[in-house]
Design a protein around this motif. Structure first.
Motif, PDB file in Angstrom:
ATOM      1  N   ALA A  19       0.600  -0.922   0.310  1.00  0.00           N
ATOM      2  CA  ALA A  19      -0.581  -0.221  -0.055  1.00  0.00           C
ATOM      3  C   ALA A  19       0.585   1.566   0.265  1.00  0.00           C
ATOM      4  CB  ALA A  19      -0.707  -0.096   1.349  1.00  0.00           C
ATOM      5  N   TRP A  22       1.019   3.645  -2.842  1.00  0.00           N
ATOM      6  CA  TRP A  22       0.182   4.500  -3.148  1.00  0.00           C
ATOM      7  C   TRP A  22       0.709   5.897  -2.694  1.00  0.00           C
ATOM      8  CZ3 TRP A  22      -2.707   3.689  -7.206  1.00  0.00           C
ATOM      9  CH2 TRP A  22      -3.399   2.658  -6.973  1.00  0.00           C
ATOM     10  N   ALA A  38      -5.761   3.060   2.137  1.00  0.00           N
ATOM     11  CA  ALA A  38      -5.558   1.821   1.236  1.00  0.00           C
ATOM     12  C   ALA A  38      -4.373   0.801   1.870  1.00  0.00           C
ATOM     13  CB  ALA A  38      -3.832   2.924   1.058  1.00  0.00           C
TER      14      ALA A  38
END
Length: 240
Positions: A19, A22, A38
């Motif tokens: 994650a 991102w 996320a």
């Protein structure tokens, strides 16, 4: 008069990442007042991973825009049938048809360099029997996954990559949410992990609004976070 609710953006990372990939996109979205989450993607199989993402989406109050990178695109295609999901955004992603697998979609086009640079590992499966998972060979990771990302960053990404269960390539999508929900797609024009032709074909088939970045690698969310966030913001504005 009730003010329109800004959808929450749920970012789904793909294989060989986590994650944190991102991070730049999250910062951009938050700077525009867009709520975002996320979660981790288990990377254990299409059906179970999609069910997990659907469960996260269903527990969010209000509308949700699902965003999937790479394999994450296959997951949002299935999880997007969740009632409060109002839009789908594909980022250098697989956009499956109902009943189609990753292998079948890829098989329509020449293989990317990813295929010959996968390294196999084993892990204990549900019944204790060995199952196979794959990562990208570390020496090939920069050129295959993140050619437009600085070398010092790609070296860390290569070491920290998360493996994908090999079985995920053969599982078929139980649904195709793009048939009933609006979709957007970013095609990474210099992608060496998913053939850009795969991305173009599948996005067109889904009727997605398409943006293409000519020189972008598969790690476009890392290298071009402002561009990725801009497309997501378009989806948020269109669905609020």
């Amino acid at each position: 008069m009730t003010q329109p609710t800004t959808p929450t953006v749920l970012l789904v990372h793909g294989a060989f990442a986590d994650a944190a990939s991102w991070s730049g996109v999250i910062a951009e979205l938050r700077s525009h007042g867009i709520p975002v989450i996320a979660p981790p993607n288990p990377l254990r199989g299409l059906a179970s991973d999609a069910a997990y993402i659907a469960s996260v989406a269903a527990q969010i109050d209000g509308p949700v825009v699902l965003v999937g990178h790479s394999y994450g695109g296959a997951l949002i295609t299935v999880a997007g049938t969740t009632e409060n999901v109002v839009g789908l955004v594909y980022v250098a992603a697989y956009v499956l048809e109902e009943g189609e697998s990753l292998g079948e979609l890829q098989g329509r086009f020449p293989l990317s360099p990813l295929a010959e640079n996968l390294q196999q590992w084993t892990y204990p499966g549900p019944g204790g029997e060995p199952a196979v998972e794959v990562t990208i060979a570390q020496d090939a990771f920069p050129s295959v996954f993140a050619a437009d990302v600085p070398a010092d960053v790609t070296e860390i990404l290569a070491v920290a990559q998360r493996p994908l269960a090999a079985a995920a390539f053969e599982e078929t999508a139980a649904a195709a949410a793009w048939k009933t929900k609006p979709s957007w797609a970013l095609v990474a024009g210099a992608d060496r992990a998913i053939n850009p032709e795969v991305q173009r074909f599948a996005a067109k088939r889904a009727g997605a609004t398409v943006v293409e970045l000519d020189g972008a690698s598969h790690a476009v969310a890392v290298s071009e976070p402002k561009q990725v966030a801009a497309l997501i913001r378009d989806a948020v504005r269109a669905t609020r």
